[in-house]
Design a protein around this motif. Structure first.
Motif, short mmCIF file in Angstrom:
data_model
loop_
_atom_site.label_atom_id
_atom_site.label_comp_id
_atom_site.label_asym_id
_atom_site.label_seq_id
_atom_site.Cartn_x
_atom_site.Cartn_y
_atom_site.Cartn_z
N THR A 38 0.77 -1.16 0.04
CA THR A 38 0.07 0.15 0.08
C THR A 38 1.01 1.21 0.04
N ALA A 39 2.13 1.03 -0.38
CA ALA A 39 3.00 2.20 -0.23
C ALA A 39 2.59 3.38 -1.42
N GLY A 40 2.31 4.58 -0.74
CA GLY A 40 1.84 5.54 -1.48
C GLY A 40 0.43 5.66 -1.53
N ALA A 41 -0.22 4.64 -1.19
CA ALA A 41 -1.68 4.53 -1.10
C ALA A 41 -2.42 5.77 -0.41
N VAL A 42 -3.61 5.74 -0.87
CA VAL A 42 -4.32 6.80 -0.29
C VAL A 42 -5.81 6.20 0.17
N GLN A 43 -6.27 6.63 1.42
CA GLN A 43 -7.54 5.95 1.58
C GLN A 43 -8.57 7.25 1.66
N GLU A 44 -9.79 6.95 1.02
CA GLU A 44 -10.84 7.83 0.99
C GLU A 44 -11.77 7.30 2.16
N ILE A 45 -11.88 8.45 3.13
CA ILE A 45 -12.76 8.08 4.16
C ILE A 45 -14.01 9.05 4.01
N VAL A 91 -6.52 10.31 3.17
CA VAL A 91 -5.70 10.41 4.23
C VAL A 91 -4.63 9.15 3.73
N GLY A 92 -3.39 9.10 4.46
CA GLY A 92 -2.52 8.28 4.16
C GLY A 92 -3.04 6.74 4.60
N ALA A 93 -2.41 5.85 3.77
CA ALA A 93 -2.98 4.30 4.23
C ALA A 93 -2.76 3.70 5.54
N ASP A 94 -1.67 4.60 6.33
CA ASP A 94 -1.67 4.05 7.60
C ASP A 94 -2.41 4.63 8.75
N MET A 95 -3.14 5.60 8.44
CA MET A 95 -4.27 6.29 9.28
C MET A 95 -5.40 5.28 9.50
N SER A 96 -5.98 5.59 10.63
CA SER A 96 -7.27 4.74 11.07
C SER A 96 -8.63 5.68 10.40
N GLY A 97 -9.11 4.67 9.71
CA GLY A 97 -10.39 5.14 8.90
C GLY A 97 -11.39 5.43 10.04
N LEU A 98 -11.55 4.84 10.95
CA LEU A 98 -12.42 4.74 12.11
C LEU A 98 -12.22 6.05 13.00
N ASP A 99 -10.97 6.52 13.32
CA ASP A 99 -10.67 7.64 13.81
C ASP A 99 -11.21 9.03 13.00
N VAL A 100 -10.75 8.86 11.64
CA VAL A 100 -11.51 10.09 10.80
C VAL A 100 -12.78 10.07 10.63
N GLN A 101 -13.50 8.86 10.49
CA GLN A 101 -14.90 8.91 10.54
C GLN A 101 -15.69 9.43 11.73
N GLU A 116 -17.07 -0.12 4.57
CA GLU A 116 -17.32 0.10 3.35
C GLU A 116 -17.12 1.74 3.02
N MET A 117 -16.85 2.65 3.99
CA MET A 117 -16.61 3.70 3.75
C MET A 117 -15.16 4.22 4.24
N ALA A 118 -14.24 3.03 4.49
CA ALA A 118 -12.87 3.62 4.64
C ALA A 118 -12.05 2.55 3.58
N CYS A 119 -11.84 3.19 2.43
CA CYS A 119 -11.25 2.55 1.21
C CYS A 119 -10.00 3.30 0.79
N LEU A 120 -9.13 2.10 0.19
CA LEU A 120 -7.96 2.56 -0.60
C LEU A 120 -8.57 2.80 -2.06
N GLU A 121 -8.07 4.01 -2.57
CA GLU A 121 -8.51 4.52 -3.68
C GLU A 121 -7.58 4.48 -4.75
#
Length: 191
Positions: free
Chosen positions: A5-12, A146-156, A83-88
């Motif tokens: 997931t290097a350089g990957a981005v999450q859409e939260i 956000v970066g792939a290493d961040m918690s999607g749940l925290d951002v949500q 479903e709403m915290a995805c690598l994109e």
């Protein structure tokens, strides 16, 4: 072997059904949120051939072809936390029909069509979308990249608090538009 997931981005995202659009627009205006003029988006969702609704989406890559203002956008989302915290990953494509053919050749199947009118803006560090979805109604979404290493749940959690700070009645949904449209179709058919 684990996928990188290097350089990957999450859409939260967080998403809410809106029962009083006028109240929402007033509350956003009071906070200085400026929305764009509406644009029409025509989305075709795709899933891997072996996947079925009712089965978890976590870890499964889903595709979408979107047409807006004559441009075609190809997107792949892979849910991580929910479903709403995805690598994109996304890019423009020149020919929607050829991309559709490529997806079906790779083993993806079309699931549902999502047509909506979208107004967008920025609120703090989040993108805000006000969507009127054909057959479903009006929704507001807040989205952070956000970066792939961040918690999607925290951002949500942070985005949810921001939406509730508006003081407008909204009902949160954890389903994506494709699932909501499919469920509405099932209800209409009496299944």
């Amino acid at each position: 072997m684990q996928a990188t997931t290097a350089g990957a981005v999450q859409e939260i995202e967080v998403k809410y059904h809106v029962s009083d659009e006028a109240a929402l627009l007033r509350a956003l205006d009071e906070r200085g949120v400026v929305l764009s003029e509406p644009v029409r988006q025509d989305d075709q969702a795709y899933a891997p051939a072996g996947w079925r609704y009712g089965v978890s989406k976590i870890g499964v890559p889903f595709a979408r072809l979107r047409t807006q203002d004559g441009m075609h956008l190809f997107t792949v989302k892979q849910p991580i936390d929910n479903e709403m915290a995805c690598l994109e990953h996304e890019t423009t494509v020149a020919d929607r029909e050829q991309m559709h053919a490529a997806l079906t050749t790779m083993g993806y199947v079309p699931t549902v069509r999502i047509v909506k009118s979208r107004r967008s803006g920025r609120w703090d560090d989040a993108a805000l979308c006000l969507d009127t979805v054909d057959g479903l109604g009006t929704f507001v979404e807040l989205e952070a990249m956000v970066g792939a290493d961040m918690s999607g749940l925290d951002v949500q959690y942070r985005l949810d608090r921001l939406v509730h700070s508006l003081g407008v009645p909204v009902q949160r949904t954890t389903d994506t538009y494709d699932s909501l449209i499919r469920d509405a179709g099932e209800l209409a058919r009496g299944a």
